[in-house]
Design a protein around this motif. Structure first.
Motif, PDB file in Angstrom:
ATOM      1  N   GLU A 251       0.827  -1.215   0.000  1.00  0.00           N
ATOM      2  CA  GLU A 251       0.000   0.000   0.000  1.00  0.00           C
ATOM      3  C   GLU A 251       0.855   1.255   0.000  1.00  0.00           C
ATOM      4  N   PHE A 252       1.975   1.226   0.701  1.00  0.00           N
ATOM      5  CA  PHE A 252       2.902   2.357   0.737  1.00  0.00           C
ATOM      6  C   PHE A 252       3.360   2.706  -0.675  1.00  0.00           C
ATOM      7  N   PHE A 253       3.779   1.703  -1.424  1.00  0.00           N
ATOM      8  CA  PHE A 253       4.248   1.947  -2.785  1.00  0.00           C
ATOM      9  C   PHE A 253       3.099   2.178  -3.756  1.00  0.00           C
ATOM     10  N   ARG A 254       2.003   1.448  -3.572  1.00  0.00           N
ATOM     11  CA  ARG A 254       0.868   1.592  -4.486  1.00  0.00           C
ATOM     12  C   ARG A 254       0.323   3.013  -4.477  1.00  0.00           C
ATOM     13  N   ARG A 255       0.171   3.574  -3.312  1.00  0.00           N
ATOM     14  CA  ARG A 255      -0.374   4.934  -3.225  1.00  0.00           C
ATOM     15  C   ARG A 255       0.508   5.935  -3.956  1.00  0.00           C
ATOM     16  N   ARG A 256       1.805   5.832  -3.760  1.00  0.00           N
ATOM     17  CA  ARG A 256       2.734   6.740  -4.440  1.00  0.00           C
ATOM     18  C   ARG A 256       2.655   6.541  -5.949  1.00  0.00           C
TER      19      ARG A 256
ATOM     20  N   VAL B  85       0.118   5.277  -7.787  1.00  0.00           N
ATOM     21  CA  VAL B  85      -1.179   5.702  -8.330  1.00  0.00           C
ATOM     22  C   VAL B  85      -1.229   7.222  -8.473  1.00  0.00           C
ATOM     23  N   ILE B  86      -0.710   7.947  -7.506  1.00  0.00           N
ATOM     24  CA  ILE B  86      -0.684   9.408  -7.601  1.00  0.00           C
ATOM     25  C   ILE B  86       0.121   9.848  -8.816  1.00  0.00           C
ATOM     26  N   SER B  87       1.322   9.292  -8.978  1.00  0.00           N
ATOM     27  CA  SER B  87       2.155   9.651 -10.134  1.00  0.00           C
ATOM     28  C   SER B  87       1.492   9.246 -11.439  1.00  0.00           C
TER      29      SER B  87
ATOM     30  N   ARG C 115      -1.430  11.587 -12.241  1.00  0.00           N
ATOM     31  CA  ARG C 115      -0.932  12.909 -12.654  1.00  0.00           C
ATOM     32  C   ARG C 115      -0.365  12.853 -14.064  1.00  0.00           C
ATOM     33  N   PHE C 116       0.353  11.783 -14.367  1.00  0.00           N
ATOM     34  CA  PHE C 116       0.910  11.618 -15.713  1.00  0.00           C
ATOM     35  C   PHE C 116      -0.202  11.500 -16.748  1.00  0.00           C
ATOM     36  N   ARG C 117      -1.184  10.666 -16.464  1.00  0.00           N
ATOM     37  CA  ARG C 117      -2.284  10.467 -17.414  1.00  0.00           C
ATOM     38  C   ARG C 117      -3.108  11.741 -17.629  1.00  0.00           C
ATOM     39  N   ASP C 118      -3.260  12.546 -16.575  1.00  0.00           N
ATOM     40  CA  ASP C 118      -4.033  13.787 -16.690  1.00  0.00           C
ATOM     41  C   ASP C 118      -3.386  14.781 -17.647  1.00  0.00           C
ATOM     42  N   ASP C 119      -2.059  14.879 -17.597  1.00  0.00           N
ATOM     43  CA  ASP C 119      -1.360  15.850 -18.446  1.00  0.00           C
ATOM     44  C   ASP C 119       0.106  15.451 -18.575  1.00  0.00           C
ATOM     45  N   PRO C 120       0.423  14.580 -19.546  1.00  0.00           N
ATOM     46  CA  PRO C 120       1.792  14.082 -19.691  1.00  0.00           C
ATOM     47  C   PRO C 120       2.840  15.186 -19.896  1.00  0.00           C
ATOM     48  N   GLU C 121       2.492  16.212 -20.624  1.00  0.00           N
ATOM     49  CA  GLU C 121       3.462  17.281 -20.865  1.00  0.00           C
ATOM     50  C   GLU C 121       3.787  18.037 -19.582  1.00  0.00           C
ATOM     51  N   TYR C 122       2.761  18.385 -18.820  1.00  0.00           N
ATOM     52  CA  TYR C 122       2.971  19.087 -17.557  1.00  0.00           C
ATOM     53  C   TYR C 122       3.754  18.204 -16.591  1.00  0.00           C
TER      54      TYR C 122
ATOM     55  N   LEU D 287       3.881  -0.187 -16.331  1.00  0.00           N
ATOM     56  CA  LEU D 287       3.868  -0.235 -14.871  1.00  0.00           C
ATOM     57  C   LEU D 287       2.430  -0.424 -14.412  1.00  0.00           C
ATOM     58  N   THR D 288       2.186  -1.482 -13.650  1.00  0.00           N
ATOM     59  CA  THR D 288       0.821  -1.759 -13.187  1.00  0.00           C
ATOM     60  C   THR D 288       0.834  -2.094 -11.700  1.00  0.00           C
ATOM     61  N   GLU D 289      -0.317  -1.930 -11.085  1.00  0.00           N
ATOM     62  CA  GLU D 289      -0.466  -2.280  -9.679  1.00  0.00           C
ATOM     63  C   GLU D 289      -0.265  -3.779  -9.467  1.00  0.00           C
ATOM     64  N   GLU D 290      -0.689  -4.582 -10.438  1.00  0.00           N
ATOM     65  CA  GLU D 290      -0.534  -6.032 -10.322  1.00  0.00           C
ATOM     66  C   GLU D 290       0.940  -6.426 -10.309  1.00  0.00           C
ATOM     67  N   LYS D 291       1.735  -5.810 -11.185  1.00  0.00           N
ATOM     68  CA  LYS D 291       3.171  -6.108 -11.202  1.00  0.00           C
ATOM     69  C   LYS D 291       3.827  -5.641  -9.908  1.00  0.00           C
ATOM     70  N   LEU D 292       3.437  -4.480  -9.435  1.00  0.00           N
ATOM     71  CA  LEU D 292       3.981  -3.972  -8.178  1.00  0.00           C
ATOM     72  C   LEU D 292       3.668  -4.935  -7.035  1.00  0.00           C
ATOM     73  N   ALA D 293       2.457  -5.458  -6.996  1.00  0.00           N
ATOM     74  CA  ALA D 293       2.083  -6.413  -5.948  1.00  0.00           C
ATOM     75  C   ALA D 293       2.961  -7.656  -5.999  1.00  0.00           C
ATOM     76  N   ARG D 294       3.245  -8.143  -7.191  1.00  0.00           N
ATOM     77  CA  ARG D 294       4.115  -9.325  -7.317  1.00  0.00           C
ATOM     78  C   ARG D 294       5.526  -9.023  -6.848  1.00  0.00           C
TER      79      ARG D 294
END
Length: 127
Positions: A3-8, A10-12, A15-22, A93-100
């Motif tokens: 959860e510590f890593f997942r939260r970080r 997901v936020i990134s 943010r990337f998906r919302d505006d990749p250039e920014y 990069l996916t949450e599933e891979k991070l979990a593994r």
């Protein structure tokens, strides 16, 4: 720990998906001013060390010092914590891979095999 890593992550990712250039500009600014953002990195490492200490109290990471464990884990999950990785790897990069990855860290990271454990196995490159 997941959860510590997942939260970080997901936020990134969001943010990337919302505006990749920014997002890319912010990453470049962060790299150019790293000394100013270093305290946030140090704070994340502090929280992670707290999680490592809790895990060690439960028997995980046997024989490893907290700093060594922190360094090893950070190297294994760096693609999920370094914002620049999102720019280059994106949807790979996916949450599933991070979990593994986190599961694998807990399963295999210890010093129980002794100091002689250095990645030597029976696999050989056929030439």
């Amino acid at each position: 720990m997941y959860e510590f890593f997942r939260r970080r992550f997901v936020i990134s990712r969001d943010r990337f998906r919302d505006d990749p250039e920014y997002f890319t500009i912010i990453c470049e600014m962060g790299a150019a001013n790293f000394e100013r953002v270093r305290s946030y990195v140090d704070l994340a490492d502090h929280y992670q060390c707290e999680l490592i200490a809790e895990a060690q109290a439960e028997g995980f990471f046997a024989g490893l010092e907290i700093d060594e464990t922190l360094s090893l884990i950070n190297q294994m999950v760096s693609n999920y914590t370094l914002p620049d990785a999102m720019i280059y790897l994106g949807d790979k990069l996916t949450e599933e891979k991070l979990a593994r990855i986190v599961d694998t860290i807990f399963i295999g990271l210890s010093r129980e095999a002794g100091d002689g454990a250095s990645g030597v196995n029976t696999l050989r490159v056929a030439g």
